[in-house]
Each structure stands twice: as structure tokens, then as C-alpha cells.
Design a protein around this motif. Structure first.
Motif: not given
Length: 776
Positions: A309-319
Motif C-alpha cells: 500500500d502507498v503510505y496514507s496518513r488517514t490509514n495511519h491514524n485509523l489503525t
């Protein structure tokens, strides 16, 4: 000529004393000092609109420091308290508390730096686009008081003529092209006034967007917005650019490589370099869990990142939010490391999770009030077992016991004793034959509940209540929450009915008292939706909404063809089940005038319709009104329904009046007075109604809901004090009725009957409420 009313003389005397006290504040000042009383800011501009000029003056005034002593109607009570308390001999005790916690030290004019404040005002005005602003400072003195005065002469405000982003062409870098594609949502608009704060926000917006596109090492400081103010006509051209000294790492798009999870991480030992026998490979995750505390599948539901996956700040925070929301980890730490390979654009993700203790016990002593005007205490013993089946489940078993008494009202002496227990099991997922996906940072949950409560109302009766439910809970985001109880079962069985209560039932022509002790069996789905943004402290206006739909016995009723109107009811275990539809909506609005003053308002509407197997709503599902958290000028559950009124002797207890329809409106102004003491002035209005005027056996004339419902509202007003002790808010309200719906039409407004000096009036109308927490 008649002499003045003695009460008026007392009031005038108190006002004069207060004014003298306020004036005496200056005599406590040190020699040669002046009391600073505030500032005046005047913006001189003949072109600017009056509305804009006043707004700018208000903004500039708020920047001047120091802030003067707080005043109410020109008086400074906190400063006066500070002065009369005197210098305490030790740093504790009542005098120290009165002087330093309740009181407020004088703000001296010698602490005001006029030149510094003038520079602050000039800088702020120029940052808002009023270039070449001039500020002059002065002061005025009156006796031992002084205030500062600033005159601001702004230049014409510069506006944005054009905004230029990097080009998105074949020759552009990937970074420039990505920035160019963010222009559509730019905060910089042609024609708007120049504003440095908005420029800073725009840099943050672009940076956040780049973080979504994999630019892990980018930073808002790597962006600049160049300004060309030489084009004339008081306009500026803006150019968004990437700084030339931006590091190469910040210009690259990064992807997720391997994902390592340490679910039993502690700071005391390094868990990274472990033996390979401790490792579990599950899908894209490498899980190092030597003690096998968690089933690997919970991380598959929690992690938003997958390999590649391309790094995403949204996915970072959701995790991170989901891992925290599981409720089984004390600490959640995350790290990313660049993989040492040829590309140099891959990140290994590491999650270090420290579990909470698996089992815990908590003892709570709770103060509480309810809608029936009862105040009491409750002891709760809670036992928790986290990660019960290694899937982050939470098992909670609670035992409780409590006592509730009515401080004021006709139900004094009929205390309520409660004892019982409840078990809840929560799974951090939907347990369903169908698969549901959620893009929220909050874990969806499934909850099963079993509970029992024994309630004894002293001298009257006791009730045994059993309940069970199976429900789904999920949040779209921090503001929106849903709960669907697929089924909720409630069974109420009375016992130990005293002769006193049986005698009252015989004397009660309305049948209300008998309904309280009827057996009740309720089952069916319940759905509720909640929206709130009250957690956003910076908003001037915030709201709260909760809507509930309760549908009981519908399928069973249709399946059996039950019809109470024809004398055909269906029983389960010898008890007729309830069949109804009930909706209820509550809306609250909060408006902040300033940090210490707030207007809070609430509207509640409810409607219940019984049919099929039921001739009326079960008593515990009916609507009630009046009391400490409702219309405070009337005793709990004593209003309505409609214009119906049951005259109850003073030595008797009040029946609980209930209805099928409810409308309630409340509003109150809340003001912090000093320290932990807050004041409030409020107005409440509302009533309940039936869908008919009772039954032939138990008539209630005037109870039916009709188009004249607005003429049947009860209205009350009053004043209150709230003592906010952080861990507890103790509330006292003194209220009196303005409108009594049960009086003859035309005589319901009772303003002309108010006589505070009459003992009979006070006994009949003044209602004192003692409660815990705010009413809404």
C-alpha cells in the motif's frame, strides 16, 4: 404620601453597599499604583464598512495584555473578596482559599506596556492585509484608575488578485504535479482579503494532502507562498512553491513493506530481537507474541495497512485509533523505518502494544438523581475480564445497591432501595452471518447483556425486573454513533404490595397507581442514532441530537393476530406481551457568548402508539414530565396529561402521571460566578398527553392530545447555583410556575398571583430541586 416598601429599602441599601464596596477596591492599592480597568481600541477608517470595523476593533481589543480584573455591571466582586480577605498568615486555610481561589489580585496599570501592545496590534492588522497600519497609544486616568487607549489607522486592505500553483505537465516533477492537483480545494480565493493565518492553514492543508499520497517525510515548512504586492490597486499575487532546500527524502512516495506487531511489548525488555519460534505469520503481518495472548485475526480487522500500500496518513491514524479503541492495550506505539534496499522508498511498519491487566476490579460510589426527583447514592462493584477469548472481548460483571430519597415533594418518606446485577460481553466486531466492513477509526461492536434488579419502594411495593439484549454498536466518526438492539427483552413482576398501596389503588379513580404494579413483558428491536459536536470547544455553537425508534412485539403480534380491542390477547408465560411503536427525539443547542457564559437549550418530542396485543404503552415505556431534569417548577411526574389534574391530599403520595405524547422545551443561561460556583437562570415548558381521554373505567378528561396543545403547556422559571467540583457537579434550583395547564382556560398564566411575601404562595409554588449534574 406612603412610605417606601421596607423590602425595597433593603434592596436599595444592599445596592448602595455594593457600590461603596466596589469603590473601596482602590484604597488597597500600593502607594503610587493605579488599578488597570481595561482598554479601548478605535479603528479609524472611512472606507471600511462599520460591521468590519467593529469586528476588527473587537479582535484587536482581545490581544491587549494584561487582562483587567473581571467585572459584573461595573463591579469587581472577585477583587473585593481578594482585598477583604487580607494577607493570610499561612499558605492554607479558609483565608488563603478565599483570597487566592475565590478572589483575584488587582491588575496594576504599571504592568501595561503600551509600546509592546501597539506593536502587537500593528503586526496583527498587517497580517490581516492592512499594510502600512499605524498605531498610537495613550492612557486616561480617573482617580486611582487608568485605562489604555489605542488608535489604529489601517491602510487599505490588500486582496488576492491571483493564486499560482506548480504546473501539472509532463515536465513537472511528481511532487509538483501532486501539489497542482490540490488547487481545487485551496483556501486561497481570488478576491478574498490577504490573511497570513489562512496562508499558514493552506500550507497545512497541502501537507496533509501529500501525506495521503505517500509523501511520508514531507513537512509544511517545505512549502512557501511568495507574495507580490507591487502590482498596484492594493492587490497581491500569491505563488505556491516548494522550497529549493527541501530534502530529497521529502520528495519521494513511500510504500508499506513488512508489518511487524508486538502485542506483548514492554519497555523493560527489548522484544524486537526474538527467536523465530515466537513469530506467527498471518496474511501480511509478522506477529511476535510468545505468550500467544491474542488471536492473529483481530489484527486483520484492525490494521488498515497492507503490504504494498502507498503510505496514507488517514490509514495511519485509523489503525492507531482502532488499536486504542479495542480497549485491551494500555499503550499503543507506532514506528516506520526505511528499508535499506535499492529503491529506498519502502517502509517497514512496527506496532508496539502494551496490554492492560487482563482482570481488574473497580469499586465506585456514585451520587445520582432521576426524573422522579429522587436523589441518592449507589455502590457499584465492577469486575472486568479483558481479552476473554483471546479476541479482545470484554466481559464485565457488575453488582450494585443503592438508596434514593426525595428531598422535597409529596413523596418524601417513600424511599427507594435498589439492588441487582448485570453482565455484559462485548466483541470488537459484528457477530453476524453476513460480513460487514467499516471504514471508521472506531471498532464496530456486538454486545450481549443480562441483568436483574430488585427495587423496593418503602411502605408501598417491590418490583423484580429482568432484562436481556443483543445489540450492535458502531460509530461513523467521533460525532455520529449508532446502536441497534436486535432484540431487547424486559420482564417486570411485582411483589410485596402493601395494604396501604392496595387501599390507594381502590381510591384512585384514574387507574394510574394500578398500572405501576402490573406485570410487563416487552421484547423487540430498538434503534438509536446520536450526533454531537459538543466536544469541539472552539465552536461558538454546538449541538446534540439523539433519536430513538422502539418497536415492540410487532412480529409476534402479526403472527398471532392478537387484538386487545376484541378481547383477544396472546400471553407468553401467562403475561400479555406489549405491542407498540415509540419514537423519541432530543435536540440540544449550546451557544457560547464567552468562555464563562453560555446559553443552553433543549427540545424533546416523543410519541407512542400501542396496538394489537396492547391497549396502551407499558408503564415503564410511557412518557413523564416535571422534576429536577425536566420542568423544574413542578414536582416530578405531577403534570398532565393535558389539562387533567388529580387533587392529591398533602399527606398522600403523588401518583406518576404518564402519557403517550410528550413535548418539552428548556433554555437556561449559565454563567460562571467565581471559583467553582456557577449560576443559571432558566425557563422550562412542556406537557404530556394521551391519545384519548382515558378509558371508560378510568376517565381522564382533558388528557387527549389535540390541535390546542400549545395552550396546554406548563411553564416555569427560576434561578440556580451549580458547584462544579470537577469530579462532581452539585446543582440547586429554585423555581416557580408561570403557567398551570390544569387551571381554567384564560386563568392559566399566574403572573398576577405571584406574591413572594405570602407563606401560602411559597409553600404551594416555590419548588427547590437538589440534583447531581446538569439537566442537559
Amino acid at each position: 404620601m406612603k412610605s417606601a416598601d421596607p423590602r425595597l429599602k433593603k434592596i436599595l441599601g444592599l445596592l448602595i453597599c455594593a457600590l461603596i464596596a466596589a469603590c473601596s477596591n482602590t484604597r488597597f492599592l500600593p502607594e503610587g499604583e493605579l488599578l488597570y480597568t481595561g482598554t479601548e481600541v478605535t479603528v479609524k477608517d472611512s472606507v471600511m464598512k462599520k460591521k468590519d470595523r467593529k469586528a476588527l476593533e473587537k479582535e484587536l481589543k482581545g490581544l491587549v495584555r494584561p487582562i483587567p480584573n473581571k467585572s459584573i455591571l461595573g463591579l469587581r466582586p472577585k477583587l473585593y473578596i481578594y482585598n477583604i480577605a487580607g494577607e493570610p498568615k499561612k499558605e492554607k486555610g479558609f483565608r488563603h482559599w478565599l483570597r487566592n481561589k475565590v478572589g483575584e489580585a488587582p491588575v496594576l496599570f504599571s504592568k501595561v506596556d503600551l509600546d509592546y501592545n501597539a506593536d502587537i496590534l500593528q503586526n496583527y492588522a498587517e497580517n490581516k492585509g492592512y499594510f502600512k497600519t499605524k498605531v498610537s497609544a495613550d492612557s486616561t486616568r480617573s482617580g486611582k484608575r487608568a485605562k489604555s487607549e489605542f488608535t489604529v489607522t489601517p491602510g487599505p486592505r490588500y486582496t488576492i488578485k491571483s493564486v499560482t500553483f506548480p504546473k501539472d505537465t509532463l515536465d513537472s516533477t511528481d511532487l509538483d504535479s501532486t501539489i497542482a492537483r490540490t488547487q481545487r480545494r485551496s483556501l486561497l480565493k481570488v478576491g478574498d482579503g490577504y490573511d497570513l493565518d489562512i496562508i499558514k492553514d493552506e500550507r497545512e492543508r497541502i501537507d496533509n494532502r501529500l501525506k495521503q499520497k505517500g509523501y511520508f517525510f514531507f513537512n509544511a515548512d517545505y512549502l512557501k507562498v511568495q507574495i507580490d504586492s507591487t502590482i498596484g490597486e492594493h492587490k497581491v499575487d500569491l505563488f505556491v512553491k516548494v522550497k529549493s532546500d527541501t530534502p530529497e527524502d521529502a520528495k519521494k512516495v513511500y510504500r508499506i513493506n513488512d508489518i511487524f506487531i508486538y502485542p506483548n511489548y514492554t519497555r523493560q525488555r527489548d522484544t524486537v530481537g526474538v527467536d523465530s519460534t515466537d513469530v506467527t505469520y498471518y496474511n501480511d503481518f509478522t506477529i511476535i507474541d510468545k505468550k500467544n495472548l491474542f488471536k492473529p485475526r483481530i489484527f486483520d480487522r484492525t490494521m488498515y495497512f497492507k503490504k504494498g500500500d502507498v503510505y496514507s496518513r488517514t490509514n495511519h491514524n485509523l489503525t492507531l485509533n482502532r488499536l486504542t479503541n479495542l480497549g485491551v492495550f494500555k499503550f499503543v506505539k507506532n514506528d516506520f523505518k526505511v528499508v535499506d534496499d535499492e529503491e529506498g522508498t519502502n517502509l517497514d511498519a512496527f506496532y508496539y502494544l502494551t496490554p492492560l491487566p487482563k482482570k481488574s476490579i473497580r469499586v465506585e460510589v456514585v451520587g445520582k438523581t432521576n426524573s422522579a426527583n429522587y436523589t441518592g447514592t449507589e455502590l457499584n462493584v465492577n469486575w472486568s475480564n479483558r481479552n476473554t477469548f483471546k479476541g479482545a472481548e470484554l466481559l464485565q460483571i457488575t453488582a450494585f445497591g443503592g438508596l434514593e430519597v426525595q428531598v422535597s415533594g409529596q413523596n418524601k418518606g417513600f424511599n427507594v432501595y435498589r439492588v441487582g446485577g448485570e453482565a455484559n460481553l462485548v466483541w470488537p466486531r459484528f457477530i453476524s452471518p453476513f460480513k460487514f466492513e467499516s471504514a471508521s477509526g472506531f471498532m464496530p461492536k456486538t454486545k450481549a447483556t443480562l441483568g436483574y434488579e430488585y427495587q423496593m419502594r418503602e411502605q408501598l411495593y417491590s418490583l423484580n425486573s429482568f432484562k436481556g439484549s443483543f445489540s450492535y454498536l458502531w460509530k461513523e466518526n467521533v460525532r455520529k454513533e449508532h446502536e441497534l438492539k436486535v432484540t431487547e427483552v424486559t420482564y417486570v413482576n411485582p411483589g410485596n404490595i402493601t395494604d396501604l398501596y392496595r387501599q390507594r389503588i381502590l381510591e384512585d379513580e384514574t387507574g394510574t397507581l394500578e398500572k405501576v404494579i402490573q406485570q410487563q413483558l416487552i421484547f423487540g428491536p430498538v434503534y438509536s442514532y446520536t450526533y454531537t459536536n459538543t466536544m469541539r470547544q472552539r465552536l461558538k455553537n454546538t449541538i446534540y441530537f439523539k433519536g430513538t425508534l422502539d418497536v415492540a412485539g410487532t412480529i409476534a403480534g402479526f403472527a398471532t393476530g392478537a387484538n386487545v380491542q376484541k378481547g383477544d390477547t396472546t400471553k407468553v408465560f401467562g403475561v400479555p406481551f406489549s405491542q407498540y411503536v415509540k419514537i423519541e427525539a432530543e435536540f440540544r443547542h449550546y451557544h457560547k457568548f464567552n468562555p464563562n457564559t453560555q446559553l443552553a437549550s433543549r427540545v424533546i418530542f416523543g410519541y407512542g402508539y400501542s396496538y394489537g396485543n396492547s391497549g396502551e404503552l407499558p408503564f415503564i415505556k410511557q412518557f413523564f414530565i416535571g422534576g429536577t431534569n425536566s420542568i423544574r417548577a413542578f414536582r416530578a411526574r405531577s403534570i398532565g396529561p393535558g389539562t387533567f389534574y388529580e387533587d392529591v391530599p398533602d399527606d398522600d403520595f403523588l401518583p406518576d402521571q404518564s402519557g403517550d405524547v410528550k413535548l418539552e422545551m428548556n433554555t437556561e443561561v449559565r454563567q460562571k460566578l467565581f471559583s467553582v460556583v456557577h449560576g443559571a437562570a432558566f425557563i422550562d415548558a412542556g406537557n404530556i398527553w394521551l391519545r384519548n381521554n382515558g378509558t371508560a373505567e378510568n376517565p381522564k378528561p382533558g388528557a387527549k392530545f389535540t390541535g390546542k396543545f400549545m395552550n396546554e403547556l406548563a411553564v416555569g422559571t427560576g434561578l440556580g447555583l451549580r458547584f462544579d467540583l470537577s469530579f462532581l457537579v452539585l446543582r440547586t434550583d429554585l423555581a416557580f410556575p408561570l403557567r398551570k395547564p390544569y387551571l381554567p382556560e384564560g386563568d392559566r398564566w399566574v403572573l398576577d398571583q405571584i406574591d413572594f411575601g405570602s407563606g401560602a404562595w411559597r409553600k404551594e409554588n416555590l419548588v427547590f430541586n437538589l440534583a447531581i449534574g446538569y439537566p442537559f
